[in-house]
Write a protein that holds these residues in place. Structure first.
Motif, mmCIF file in Angstrom:
data_model
loop_
_atom_site.group_PDB
_atom_site.id
_atom_site.type_symbol
_atom_site.label_atom_id
_atom_site.label_comp_id
_atom_site.label_asym_id
_atom_site.label_seq_id
_atom_site.Cartn_x
_atom_site.Cartn_y
_atom_site.Cartn_z
ATOM 1 N N ILE A 193 0.837 -1.203 0.000
ATOM 2 C CA ILE A 193 0.000 0.000 0.000
ATOM 3 C C ILE A 193 0.877 1.261 0.000
ATOM 4 N N TYR A 194 2.075 1.152 0.589
ATOM 5 C CA TYR A 194 3.010 2.280 0.592
ATOM 6 C C TYR A 194 3.439 2.600 -0.846
ATOM 7 N N ASP A 195 3.764 1.571 -1.617
ATOM 8 C CA ASP A 195 4.179 1.795 -3.011
ATOM 9 C C ASP A 195 3.046 2.436 -3.807
ATOM 10 N N LEU A 196 1.825 1.977 -3.545
ATOM 11 C CA LEU A 196 0.670 2.546 -4.253
ATOM 12 C C LEU A 196 0.477 4.015 -3.868
ATOM 13 N N ALA A 197 0.554 4.290 -2.545
ATOM 14 C CA ALA A 197 0.303 5.662 -2.075
ATOM 15 C C ALA A 197 1.366 6.636 -2.572
ATOM 16 N N THR A 198 2.589 6.138 -2.818
ATOM 17 C CA THR A 198 3.665 7.039 -3.239
ATOM 18 C C THR A 198 3.878 7.022 -4.758
ATOM 19 N N SER A 199 2.994 6.304 -5.477
ATOM 20 C CA SER A 199 3.224 6.149 -6.923
ATOM 21 C C SER A 199 2.799 7.389 -7.719
ATOM 22 N N GLY A 200 1.954 8.249 -7.120
ATOM 23 C CA GLY A 200 1.501 9.453 -7.822
ATOM 24 C C GLY A 200 0.476 9.135 -8.895
ATOM 25 N N GLY A 201 -0.140 10.177 -9.427
ATOM 26 C CA GLY A 201 -1.117 9.989 -10.501
ATOM 27 C C GLY A 201 -2.493 9.585 -9.992
ATOM 28 N N VAL A 202 -3.360 9.294 -10.944
ATOM 29 C CA VAL A 202 -4.767 9.009 -10.603
ATOM 30 C C VAL A 202 -4.895 7.588 -10.033
ATOM 31 N N LEU A 203 -5.738 7.473 -9.016
ATOM 32 C CA LEU A 203 -5.914 6.171 -8.362
ATOM 33 C C LEU A 203 -7.129 5.474 -8.968
ATOM 34 N N ASP A 204 -6.920 4.763 -10.079
ATOM 35 C CA ASP A 204 -8.072 4.058 -10.643
ATOM 36 C C ASP A 204 -7.864 2.546 -10.542
ATOM 37 N N ALA A 205 -8.887 1.782 -10.960
ATOM 38 C CA ALA A 205 -8.860 0.328 -10.759
ATOM 39 C C ALA A 205 -7.647 -0.314 -11.425
#
Ligand SMILES: Nc1ncnc2c1ncn2[C@@H]1O[C@H](COP(=O)(O)OP(=O)(O)OP(=O)(O)O)[C@@H](O)[C@H]1O
Ligand SMILES: [Mg+2]
Length: 393
Positions: A193-205
């Protein structure tokens, strides 16, 4: 719901530095229509046209609690949000009991404006919207007031039971500092979840999918950060967007949580269609489970959306079933027995519903999954593979 700035009337207590208030409301989506002193009393609704009352106070302020009660009474049901500075020890409960819609803690957050906005937006949405859209997947928040009582065990076995029955299921490990859902499922944390939260950009499916780890049961898992210091990047705003996207994609979202009502846990409760409250058969656990149920009630969470699981229910500790019902005010929905096989399955990283399908704990976890399936509307008890959940074992 309108997307125009929220007209906000701010009531400040004298312990709060005006610069703190500036930071709290520093968001273009927050339009401050007035700032009042809490000691001057609650202004009438005519005096200041606002959508929301924002009460900023120090933790433990009795004056703020009285102000909140009066504001709830006198401002025609307008949402009241409390922003609390300092260590909240027990104050969260008092604030919710006084009738506030939500509380934002600013102890560790130097720039909490987005959280302030989110709390206000959510309270307004709750006022204006119809009940949750049943076209969305079910969202189960696994909750327990204490550590070591079986939250992770339950989340893992519930998620796997649902996936095994053909429902598309995602599990989220929200124990952001010491999450061990991955261990219970035998998964390696390559992306978290850390990698996702720090990945930037739009959070889509599509984006989220790339950060999920797949379990052999077909359940997908968003794993906890690998180090405790990474937990800080997971904001309540991020979780809100994440949950919305997951509910739109999966039949079931199951979230494992850390003990207690942290801001992230409160955001998860708000997003959940159902709570799975875990209790254990000893006096301190039962007392804390009761407190947890009462806190949910104070937060306006309907008791019929809570499933109660009593773990280690067969332990002989001098507490009878009727004692449990008397303390908790209701009978548990599911009883999980204590067994060595459970410990073995956790150590092996294989949930007991797969490792020992015919064991009593496995049957109990499948019964829990069936309850969640039956909680869905009749039209959507058919899973995404067109199959109904069947009782086995
Ligand atoms: N029914 C059970 N039978 C045997 N052992 C159990 C049972 N339930 C829990 N345990 C033991 O308790 C441990 C803690 O369980 P679990 O990790 O699910 O608790 P938790 O509530 O998630 O704790 P934390 O808040 O620390 O994350 C398990 O690893 C297991 O050893
Ligand atoms: Mg846990």
């Amino acid at each position: 719901m309108t997307s125009s700035p929220i007209r906000t009337l701010v009531a400040v207590d004298h312990m709060i530095d005006p610069r703190t208030v500036e930071v709290i409301v520093d968001d273009p989506k927050i339009n401050v229509v007035g700032v009042v002193d809490q000691e001057a009393g609650v202004p009438g609704t005519d005096a200041a046209r606002a959508d929301v009352m924002l009460v900023v106070c120090g933790a433990g302020s009795q004056g703020a609690l009285e102000f909140v009660s009066a504001a709830v009474r006198e401002r025609s049901g307008q949402p009241v949000i409390v922003v609390c500075a300092g260590s909240p020890n027990g104050f969260i409960r008092d604030v919710l009991a006084s009738g506030a819609d939500d509380i934002v803690l600013i102890e560790d957050h130097p720039t909490p404006a987005p959280e302030t906005y989110f709390a206000m937006h959510k309270a307004l949405a709750r006022r204006s919207s119809a009940p949750a859209d049943d076209a969305h997947g079910s969202f189960v928040c696994v909750l327990g007031p204490k550590g070591g009582i079986g939250k992770t065990l339950t989340a893992a076995n519930l998620g796997v039971s649902l996936a095994d029955a053909g429902y598309s299921t995602v599990m989220v490990d929200l124990d952001l500092q010491f999450g061990d859902l991955g261990l219970a499922l035998g998964l390696q944390p390559e992306r978290t979840i850390y990698d996702l939260a720090t990945s930037g950009g739009v959070l889509d499916a599509g984006k989220i999918e790339a950060y999920l780890t797949e379990h052999p049961s077909t359940a997908k898992v968003l794993l906890a950060p690998v180090r405790p210091d990474q937990a800080g990047v997971i904001t309540v705003d991020f979780l809100k967007d994440l949950y919305e996207a997951l509910r739109a994609t999966f039949d079931f979202v199951v979230v494992d949580t850390p003990p207690g009502f942290t801001p992230e846990v409160i955001a998860t409760i708000d997003a959940a269609s159902s709570i799975c409250m875990i209790g254990m058969l000893d006096a301190p656990s039962l007392k804390n489970t009761k407190l947890g149920l009462e806190t949910l009630q104070l937060m306006g969470y309907s008791m019929d959306r809570i499933r109660l699981v009593l773990n280690r229910a067969d332990t002989s500790v001098g507490i009878s079933h009727s004692d449990v019902v008397a303390v908790l005010g209701r009978a548990p929905d599911v009883l999980i027995p204590s067994q060595r096989e459970v410990v073995r399955s956790i150590n092996a990283g294989e949930p007991i519903v797969l490792a020992s399908k015919r064991s009593e704990p496995a049957k109990a976890f499948r019964a829990l999954a069936e309850l969640y399936v039956s909680d869905r509307t009749p039209a959507d008890t058919t899973n995404s593979r067109g199959r109904k959940l069947l009782r086995r074992g």
